[in-house]
Design an enzyme around this catalytic site. Structure first.
Site, short mmCIF file in Angstrom:
data_model
loop_
_atom_site.label_atom_id
_atom_site.label_comp_id
_atom_site.label_asym_id
_atom_site.label_seq_id
_atom_site.Cartn_x
_atom_site.Cartn_y
_atom_site.Cartn_z
CG ASP A 1 -2.02 -1.03 1.12
OD1 ASP A 1 -1.78 -2.06 0.47
OD2 ASP A 1 -3.10 -0.82 1.69
CD GLU B 1 -5.20 -5.28 -2.30
OE1 GLU B 1 -4.29 -6.12 -2.21
OE2 GLU B 1 -5.80 -4.78 -1.34
#
Length: 883
Positions: free
Chosen positions: A465, A532
């Site tokens: 992230d 994702e």
């Protein structure tokens, strides 16, 4: 950056690890040695250290009394060992997992005995651990081998020649300290997709091996392949292998290798190297010194949609004084991945080519079992399902170390996108201790060594992230260069944290209507490259019954929520999904009604997801990962197939969307696309679009177009105009046929004159929905009592193939969303895992189709197979399948 550590810190970490390898030397050489590798799986026991007062020196003595210990087989985590011994039972059913205490607040002893064969005076014994979590004291035959082996993902080995007892029994004891809860250690972390394992996966999760060699051992062979792109008619191979001198004196060894493949000439090469006492050296063979490593017209490794995943065999040998000292072999592929950047909607996105051809990676996020259990059958099922769905990639976000999965991916033509996990200590590197820094670098070294020779490994992401700090990235990249890593890398995969990341992670992570993927003004839609995004995905009723108690199955409540995302997160319920079902298909009456409607919703949502990414390939889209591929435990959230390997709506929606040549519908623009996911162009195709009222099946519109489908590309072929006079819910059927009239792609959509509407608000996991499509007209379809089903089966090598023929003999009624299943016994559970050529089929009056189902005979558990057929408007039937 203030406080940045010296740039050579990562290599200091590696030196510490290497010093462990040569901690015990070999007095001399001579005689014939045995070269072997034995996995130590049996004869192990587990017990809490709170219940043991003896020291490691005592516990690691042969014959130590283990009465009261739990017998286990390795590999095993603490919780897996306790479950295997019945200490904690049926932990996935209902909320039973809550009954398991916190197992991280104590240490655990793993103890085993094993034999070591006596050979010659020159024999060297190596003890290797592929994974211990998180911290361990290791004792062998009463001696402490390592006082503090730390790092879940760090592979480690020890020269134990002076401690081993040849030709008799040896004893090994490992005292394990579990990782800290809440992902505070550099270990495995499941973040929010299921509850944390009560032991945080503490234990000997990787293989434990006893190897024997002569004075020189070989490690980590690897072949780097370079093509003269864009040409692929030659390849330059560079071979690397590490050689270790296990003795106290200099040794000269002959390092030889051969590269072979059936039907191809064998390539041989060799050189002499002199190794200083106790030293490890990287030995390189390249085309400058060994021109035979320039290979003309190599057999290339391709992802499965593009061709055959061809593999070569590298065999390496170390010889000392004419006698074999060690041997190592690997399979590898001749292929080359390259990256490029394209700006879409103002952001630079990463795209990839394989052997010079652009490839849209389409995949899912793989996770292993919550107790970190796997075996060959399980690994093979994951690979088979991935390939059968038409996907070409698995993302391994921190789920690293299942090396058998890598081997199977090589053979299947499935690519691997690997890297460390998000939302944990891995991304808190600004506050790492010196020990954590060493663990991080050693973990990267170990995992890259395990991945680098695999043809399937195409990308490594240092961060998820958010990117690591500059200092950490510098250290990571130095290790990658030292290991001659040949594949692309990314610093991170979230453009919200780093605008130049190359990938986005903008959600959604809860259910959204199919139109979202097509509306490119939305951050979560199909544009660019995404690491994702996914939706809730309740499994079929048959699976729900296996983990939700009868009294809790309806109405949906706290037990359902417990099997959603991690408690205390935005994902600990499935309200967005149930709202979609109730407001689009009509409020569910019970668990059975909810399941049949949720299967429809899973199918249309997942199909649209992959269709949108495919329809814009190589111009606006470059790769996508559906979050997730599978579940670590029985879950309602994020999967393409459930924990039990039962394929449902999401599975078959993905399979339909990713068929090699596919015709699809854009919910946002009403365009019709033909997508060719192969490297072969198709011509003389005819596309037909037809719209039908529900329930009358009156055709209200039709259009045709002649189609040439270029290789590895998408073309727009039709646009459905605004239509009036339709029923509120209607069907759109898209068909693609070849010049002989044979079906190439057949795709049925159900939608509404009142379409889904998106709102303006969004966040990292959800886009607001302002209105829901009315799909309740499906509930008014006439019942079809004239669906005929026949099946035959054949057996070969322990596997069975059932051929199913379905015929809609009704002159007027559709057989909608028909699900043929092979069950173990009359109305038993579906045989799993199972591979269907197609499923969730809709047959128009008079139509017939044939599909196959393949499974292992053992999955029948001695019962006769039955064909169970059910459908949205078709009653359930069950008939035996005879040979």
């Amino acid at each position: 950056m203030t406080g940045r550590r010296p740039r050579r810190a990562p290599f200091g970490c590696l030196i510490v690890i290497l010093s462990l390898i040569v901690g015990f030397g070999v007095a001399g050489t001579g005689g014939v040695v045995t070269v072997s590798s034995s996995e130590l799986t049996r004869g192990w026991s587990l017990r809490s250290a709170q219940d043991v007062t003896d020291t490691g020196a005592a516990i690691s003595q042969v014959g130590y009394d283990t009465a009261g210990w739990h017998p286990i087989a390795l590999p095993s985590t603490v919780l897996a060992g306790l479950v295997a011994n019945g200490v904690h039972q049926n932990i996935f059913f209902g909320t039973n997992l809550r009954k398991v205490p916190d197992l991280t607040q104590q240490e655990w002893w793993f103890r085993g005995e094993f034999p070591a064969v006596r050979t010659s005076a020159g024999q060297v014994y190596w003890l290797r651990f592929k994974g211990i979590s998180y911290r361990a004291q290791i004792w062998l035959n009463g001696r402490r081998l390592d006082p503090d082996a730390v790092g879940t993902m760090v592979s480690r080995e020890y020269n134990v020649t002076r401690l081993i007892r040849p030709d008799t029994t040896n004893a090994l004891a490992i005292r394990v300290t579990p990782p800290a809860r809440d992902c505070q250690d550099l270990s495995f972390c499941t973040v929010d997709w299921n509850p944390e394992a009560p032991d945080m996966n503490a234990g000997l999760w990787g293989k434990t091996l006893l190897d024997t060699t002569g004075p020189v051992a070989l490690r980590d062979p690897y072949v780097k392949t370079t093509l003269p792109l864009p040409a692929t008619n030659a390849a330059d191979l560079t071979v690397y292998v590490d050689a270790i001198n296990a003795t106290d004196t200099p040794v000269t060894a002959t390092i030889s290798g051969s590269i072979s493949k059936t039907g191809r000439p064998t390539i041989s090469f060799s050189k002499e190297v002199t190794l200083d006492p106790g030293k490890r050296r990287n030995v390189t063979f390249d085309t400058n010194a060994h021109p035979q490593l320039h290979v003309a017209n190599p057999a290339l490794w391709w992802p499965h949609h593009f061709g055959r995943p061809e593999l070569y065999r590298l065999s390496m040998t170390a010889a000392v004084s004419g006698s074999t000292s060690d041997r190592k072999s690997i399979d590898f592929g001749v292929r080359q991945f390259t990256g490029h950047r394209t700006t879409v909607n103002g952001t630079s996105f990463a795209g990839y080519k394989v052997n010079g051809r652009p490839i849209l990676f389409r995949g899912g996020g793989y996770v292993w079992d919550l107790l970190q259990r796997w075996d060959t059958k399980t690994n093979q099922a994951h690979i088979d399902y991935t390939k059968n769905m038409g996907l070409n990639t698995l993302r391994l976000e921190g789920t690293l170390g299942n090396e058998e999965l890598y081997d199977l991916a090589d053979r299947a033509g499935i690519m691997l996108m690997s890297g460390f996990v998000c939302c944990s200590a891995w991304e808190n590197d600004r506050s790492w201790s010196p020990e954590q820094e060493r663990v991080a670098y050693a973990s990267l070294d170990s995992q890259m060594r395990a991945l680098r020779h695999h043809a399937s490994s195409f990308l490594w992401t240092y961060g998820s992230d958010r990117p690591p700090t500059e200092a950490r990235l510098d250290g990571y990249k130095r290790i990658a260069r030292m290991l001659h890593w040949q594949n692309p890398t990314l610093d991170s995969v979230a453009s919200w944290a780093d605008p130049n990341a190359g990938m986005k992670m903008d959600g959604p992570y809860v259910w959204e209507p199919p139109v979202l993927w097509w509306d490119s003004s939305r951050s979560g839609s199909a544009f660019g490259t995404t690491a994702e995004q996914g939706t809730q995905a309740p499994p079929p009723l048959e699976s729900l019954e296996r983990f939700i108690p009868p009294d809790d199955r309806w109405p949906i409540g706290t037990v359902w929520d417990y099997h959603a995302g991690k408690p205390g997160t935005p994902f600990d319920h499935i309200t967005p999904f149930t709202d979609g079902v109730d407001k689009r298909y009509g409020k569910a009456d019970d668990a059975d009604d909810f399941s049949r409607k949720s299967e429809l919703q899973n199918y249309e949502t997942t199909r649209s997801f992959f269709e949108a990414w495919s329809a814009r390939q190589h111009t606006q889209t470059f790769g996508t990962i559906f979050w997730m591929l599978n579940n670590a435990w029985p879950s309602l959230h994020w999967n393409l197939y459930d924990y039990y390997f039962k394929p449902g709506g999401g599975y078959f929606g993905a399979k339909k969307a990713t068929e090699p040549i596919h015709i699809s519908y854009d919910y946002f623009t009403r365009n019709v696309h033909v997508v060719n996911s192969t490297l072969a162009a198709r011509t003389a195709l005819t596309a037909t679009a037809s719209v039908y009222d529900i329930p009358s099946l009156t055709r209200k519109y039709t259009a045709t177009a002649q189609v040439s489908s270029p290789a590895n590309a998408s073309v727009r072929v039709l646009k459905i105009p605004p239509l009036t006079g339709l029923s509120r819910t209607f069907f759109l059927r898209l068909q693609l046929r070849d010049a002989n009239g044979s079906s190439v792609s057949d795709n049925l959509y159900w939608y509404s004159t009142r379409p889904d509407a998106l709102g303006n608000a969004d966040n990292h996991y959800q886009t607001e929905i302002d209105g829901f499509a009315d799909l309740s007209g499906l509930n008014r379809l006439a019942s079809n009592r004239h669906l005929e089903a026949a099946a035959t089966r054949s057996l070969s090598g322990g596997r069975e193939t059932v051929t199913v023929t379905l015929t809609n003999a009704s002159p007027t009624n559709l057989a909608f969303f028909v699900r043929p299943e092979i069950t173990a016994g009359d109305n038993g559970r579906e045989v799993l895992p199972v591979i269907y050529s197609d499923n969730y089929l809709s047959l128009w009056p008079g139509e017939s189709t044939r599909i196959t189902a393949t499974y292992e005979t053992a999955a029948l558990h001695g019962q006769l197979p039955y064909l169970r057929v059910r459908g949205y408007n078709v009653s359930t039937t069950s008939t035996p399948v005879h040979r």
